[in-house]
Design an enzyme around this catalytic site. Sequence first.
Site, PDB file in Angstrom:
ATOM      1  N   GLY A  21       0.832  -1.211   0.000  1.00  0.00           N
ATOM      2  CA  GLY A  21       0.000   0.000   0.000  1.00  0.00           C
ATOM      3  C   GLY A  21       0.862   1.254   0.000  1.00  0.00           C
ATOM      4  O   GLY A  21       1.951   1.259   0.575  1.00  0.00           O
ATOM      5  N   ASP A  46       0.108  -0.916  -4.943  1.00  0.00           N
ATOM      6  CA  ASP A  46      -1.192  -0.267  -5.061  1.00  0.00           C
ATOM      7  C   ASP A  46      -1.037   1.245  -4.917  1.00  0.00           C
ATOM      8  O   ASP A  46      -0.683   1.742  -3.852  1.00  0.00           O
ATOM      9  CB  ASP A  46      -2.134  -0.782  -3.971  1.00  0.00           C
ATOM     10  CG  ASP A  46      -3.489  -0.121  -4.110  1.00  0.00           C
ATOM     11  OD1 ASP A  46      -4.239  -0.537  -5.012  1.00  0.00           O
ATOM     12  OD2 ASP A  46      -3.771   0.833  -3.364  1.00  0.00           O
ATOM     13  N   TYR A  51      -3.324   9.963  -4.318  1.00  0.00           N
ATOM     14  CA  TYR A  51      -2.330   9.935  -3.237  1.00  0.00           C
ATOM     15  C   TYR A  51      -1.226  10.974  -3.462  1.00  0.00           C
ATOM     16  O   TYR A  51      -0.438  11.254  -2.565  1.00  0.00           O
ATOM     17  CB  TYR A  51      -1.680   8.547  -3.098  1.00  0.00           C
ATOM     18  CG  TYR A  51      -2.623   7.401  -2.834  1.00  0.00           C
ATOM     19  CD1 TYR A  51      -3.922   7.613  -2.378  1.00  0.00           C
ATOM     20  CD2 TYR A  51      -2.214   6.090  -3.030  1.00  0.00           C
ATOM     21  CE1 TYR A  51      -4.785   6.546  -2.147  1.00  0.00           C
ATOM     22  CE2 TYR A  51      -3.064   5.020  -2.794  1.00  0.00           C
ATOM     23  CZ  TYR A  51      -4.356   5.255  -2.368  1.00  0.00           C
ATOM     24  OH  TYR A  51      -5.180   4.182  -2.141  1.00  0.00           O
ATOM     25  N   LYS A  80      -5.332   4.385  -9.735  1.00  0.00           N
ATOM     26  CA  LYS A  80      -6.777   4.659  -9.700  1.00  0.00           C
ATOM     27  C   LYS A  80      -7.126   6.027 -10.294  1.00  0.00           C
ATOM     28  O   LYS A  80      -6.381   7.003 -10.107  1.00  0.00           O
ATOM     29  CB  LYS A  80      -7.279   4.612  -8.250  1.00  0.00           C
ATOM     30  CG  LYS A  80      -6.808   3.402  -7.485  1.00  0.00           C
ATOM     31  CD  LYS A  80      -7.411   3.277  -6.105  1.00  0.00           C
ATOM     32  CE  LYS A  80      -6.720   2.192  -5.298  1.00  0.00           C
ATOM     33  NZ  LYS A  80      -5.473   2.607  -4.661  1.00  0.00           N
ATOM     34  N   HIS A 113     -11.636   5.036  -8.415  1.00  0.00           N
ATOM     35  CA  HIS A 113     -11.288   5.125  -6.988  1.00  0.00           C
ATOM     36  C   HIS A 113     -12.521   5.244  -6.082  1.00  0.00           C
ATOM     37  O   HIS A 113     -12.598   4.616  -5.039  1.00  0.00           O
ATOM     38  CB  HIS A 113     -10.364   6.330  -6.772  1.00  0.00           C
ATOM     39  CG  HIS A 113      -9.532   6.249  -5.532  1.00  0.00           C
ATOM     40  ND1 HIS A 113      -8.315   6.865  -5.408  1.00  0.00           N
ATOM     41  CD2 HIS A 113      -9.734   5.611  -4.355  1.00  0.00           C
ATOM     42  CE1 HIS A 113      -7.813   6.611  -4.204  1.00  0.00           C
ATOM     43  NE2 HIS A 113      -8.669   5.853  -3.549  1.00  0.00           N
TER      44      HIS A 113
END
Length: 326
Positions: A21, A46, A51, A80, A113
């Site tokens: 992650g 991921d 982010y 995403k 997302h």
Amino acid sequence: MSVPEYFELENGDRMPRVGFGTWQTSEDVLEKAVDAALNAGYRHFDSARAYENEKGLGRALSRWIGDNEEKRKQLFIVTKLPPGGNRPDVVDEYFSGSLSDLGLSYIDMYLMHTPFSFEHIPGDLHPKNPDGSMKVDLTTDIVSTWKEMLKLKESGRVKHLGVSNVNEEQLKRLTAIAKPECLQVEVHILCQQAPLLEAAKRLGIPVVAYSPLGSRALADLLASKTGRVFPNQLELPAVQKIAQKYSRTPAQVLLRYLLQHGVAVIPKSTDPTRIKQNISVWDFELSESEMKELRALDRGEAGRICDFGFFGGVEKHPEFPFKNRT
Ligand code: A2P
């Protein structure tokens, strides 16, 4: 109960059931963490446009791949479409931004997302109103975005498409058009999502659990804002007792539980020792009575941490997935 190390996708591609992650990490810190993760054996990463750290991941991946295309094929890279991208005319633009920041020529899995949307404001992935609430675009729907995402797959720049943070009704609505190849949702010991997981299983959609360790930083942030208190999952007596029995860390027990529960996990850590521990979950097994004991810790909806309460206003969107939040 033995667990395969991969989900086999319909074309035979393999998605590792333990991934790395990358949420809530700055670009530079992430870059070092990804170096450590690659050394520890992670091959599934991921990421997400939202982010705002894809370049850090991209730098570490490029270094590791070098000019060896065979090494690229060993990786399973997920990113995403951000909430500001949930409209057909900008899907390609956001996707291309991710591809470029990650330094890749294709993405293994591209996810929508969130089912709700922000306004599309170039350069601002989290647009806010003066009162701090989000600039939400109430006019979007998941179906038109999904149809546009299908074109990315046709173009060959994406191998697989999936969704994140949708509910069962939304999952079925999209499946009627083209079956998502992955569902990524919050799943951990306090929010085990049995009905949604059952629905995904019936549809033949692999599930990836985010916040598998209970996302302490997010839980603390929300506790300070809302007063909702989330117990530290690593400190739960049942988890500690089982960890002691197997000489494992509490995190390893939580991850192993989820793997045996049937989902993939994407723990995030920036600490090289923990990074290694979190992928070392293949050489012990929880018994059926331990599984039962941990299953009983489920709090259902009350255990959900990421209800998007930190994005004021999104609950008004017609596609907001959690109906009990007002
Ligand atoms: P750190 O980065 O300092 O290791 P989640 O994956 O559920 O979002 O949880 C991530 C959080 O859990 C981060 O705060 C991370 O901190 C912490 N964490 C990750 N792995 C472990 C571990 N093995 N033991 C304890 N805490 C961990």
